[in-house]
Design an enzyme around this catalytic site. Structure first.
Site, PDB file in Angstrom:
ATOM      1  N   ASP A 159       0.838  -1.204   0.000  1.00 36.31           N
ATOM      2  CA  ASP A 159       0.000   0.000   0.000  1.00 36.31           C
ATOM      3  C   ASP A 159       0.876   1.258   0.000  1.00 36.31           C
ATOM      4  O   ASP A 159       0.606   2.230  -0.698  1.00 36.31           O
ATOM      5  CB  ASP A 159      -0.916  -0.023   1.229  1.00 36.31           C
ATOM      6  CG  ASP A 159      -1.650  -1.348   1.321  1.00 36.31           C
ATOM      7  OD1 ASP A 159      -2.401  -1.656   0.400  1.00 36.31           O
ATOM      8  OD2 ASP A 159      -1.430  -2.096   2.296  1.00 36.31           O
ATOM      9  N   HIS A 187      -4.617  -3.546   6.171  1.00 40.34           N
ATOM     10  CA  HIS A 187      -4.420  -3.788   4.736  1.00 40.34           C
ATOM     11  C   HIS A 187      -5.783  -4.165   4.166  1.00 40.34           C
ATOM     12  O   HIS A 187      -6.126  -5.336   3.990  1.00 40.34           O
ATOM     13  CB  HIS A 187      -3.404  -4.914   4.498  1.00 40.34           C
ATOM     14  CG  HIS A 187      -3.377  -5.328   3.051  1.00 40.34           C
ATOM     15  ND1 HIS A 187      -2.903  -4.518   2.055  1.00 40.34           N
ATOM     16  CD2 HIS A 187      -3.821  -6.442   2.432  1.00 40.34           C
ATOM     17  CE1 HIS A 187      -3.042  -5.129   0.886  1.00 40.34           C
ATOM     18  NE2 HIS A 187      -3.596  -6.287   1.083  1.00 40.34           N
TER      19      HIS A 187
END
Ligand code: NAI
Length: 335
Positions: A159, A187
């Site tokens: 990410d 996440h």
């Protein structure tokens, strides 16, 4: 030549591992002077595919690849490992609810935590990639009472890298010119990619982008990037996930650049008001094989709302698996 280190990888015949193992063997993760022993672990049905992967690794004749061993169980596969990359996980099947998925993975990661506790090197560093990564890391660490929870992390570097790549592209620079992005939280689509501390060529990023682009385009796009890739490619991110695993482990083991902030999913110690006892992505710096949460970053009202949303999701995930978790042990927060 240095002594080889033992790196165990689960899900070793899967898509991420097919990109990851070759990078590790080439020295991209542990350094170009560090020989490695790969302890590859799969479910019994995938052992034949795993033999094929091992043949290809051998055929690359990597100078740093000392030995490859293949295992259909984690108890043998984790034996004496210094690093454990928990990539394999059960994907969501037809008709499976999110709760079912979490419960199935809770069983897998409980067994893996116990096996790490009983068979891994005492200083093992563990990175959980298999989803739901944060909660799987919690389950594994809670099942390893003789190891410190600080030895467990989960992957949010993908990410982080996605956010860096998108900002670089928006500003017309390369990723090297961008520093100090922070991914907070899970996440999952509730993660919060925070640019308030980021710099582009050493100057505050927020001064170089529109707030509306940041809030309405950038944040949702980073949060949904996994789905965007699946829709485009018909398959989930594998090469970029492998690169992120290499980056996160490399920083943890060999350090971050002086002053640089990266994002890592780690057990919350209550920093930034985040409830203890969940794995949450924080800004960290790494040195001498340890990570430390970067303290004192300003969290404004907009950011606080985002942090709370992702924190609540992680508390909810924890609630789903709580009854399957053993008692909590005393926690330590740096490694
Ligand atoms: P894949 O389905 O291609 O491979 C997974 C492999 O794990 C399969 O070969 C399977 O046989 C194996 N496996 C399943 N259960 C296992 C167990 N108990 N022990 C050992 N091996 C086991 O999946 P892919 O693309 O490699 O992704 C792996 C995981 O990583 C998925 O859960 C995916 O959602 C997650 N992921 C996480 C990311 C993150 O940033 N945290 C990013 C991308 C993927």
């Amino acid at each position: 030549m240095r002594r080889p280190v033992r790196i165990a990888v689960t899900g070793a015949a899967g898509a991420i591992s097919y990109n990851l193992l070759f990078k590790i063997a080439a020295g991209e993760m542990m350094g170009k002077d560090q020989p490695v022993i790969l302890q590859l672990i799969e479910i019994p049905d995938a052992m034949n595919a795993l033999r094929g992967v091992a043949m290809e690794l051998e055929d690359c004749a990597y100078p740093l690849l000392h030995t490859i061993t293949l295992h259909d169980n984690v108890e043998e596969g984790f034996s004496n490992c210094h690093y454990a990359l928990l990539v394999g996980a059960r994907p969501r099947g037809p008709g499976m609810e999110r709760r079912d998925l979490m419960e199935v993975n809770a069983e897998i990661f409980s067994r893996q935590g116990k096996a790490l506790n009983d068979f891994a090197n005492r200083d093992v560093k563990v990175l959980v990639t298999g989803n739901p990564a944060n909660t799987n890391a919690l389950i594994a660490s809670r099942n390893a009472p003789d190891l410190s929870p600080s030895q467990f992390t989960c992957l949010t570097r993908l990410d982080h890298n996605r956010a860096k790549g998108m900002l670089a592209s928006q500003c017309g620079v390369t990723a090297r010119d961008i520093k100090n992005i922070v991914i907070w939280g899970n996440h999952s689509p509730t993660q919060y990619p925070d640019l308030h501390h980021a710099t582009v060529f050493g100057q505050p990023a927020m001064g170089q982008i529109d707030t509306s682009w940041y809030r309405d385009e950038f944040i949702p796009r980073v949060q949904q990037r996994g789905s965007e890739i699946i829709n485009a490619r018909g398959l989930s991110s594998a090469a970029s996930a492998a690169q992120a695993i290499v980056d996160q482990m490399n920083n943890w083991c060999l350090g971050t650049e002086p002053g640089e902030i990266v994002s890592m999913g780690i057990l919350s110690d209550g920093s930034y008001g985040i409830q203890k006892g969940i794995f949450f992505s924080f800004p960290v710096r790494c040195n001498y094989g340890r990570y430390q949460i970067v303290q004192g970053l300003d969290v404004g009202e907009f950011s606080r709302q985002k942090l709370t949303a992702t924190e609540l999701e992680l508390l909810e995930e924890k609630g789903v698996v709580e009854s399957l978790l053993p008692e909590e042990t005393e926690e330590s927060h740096t490694n």
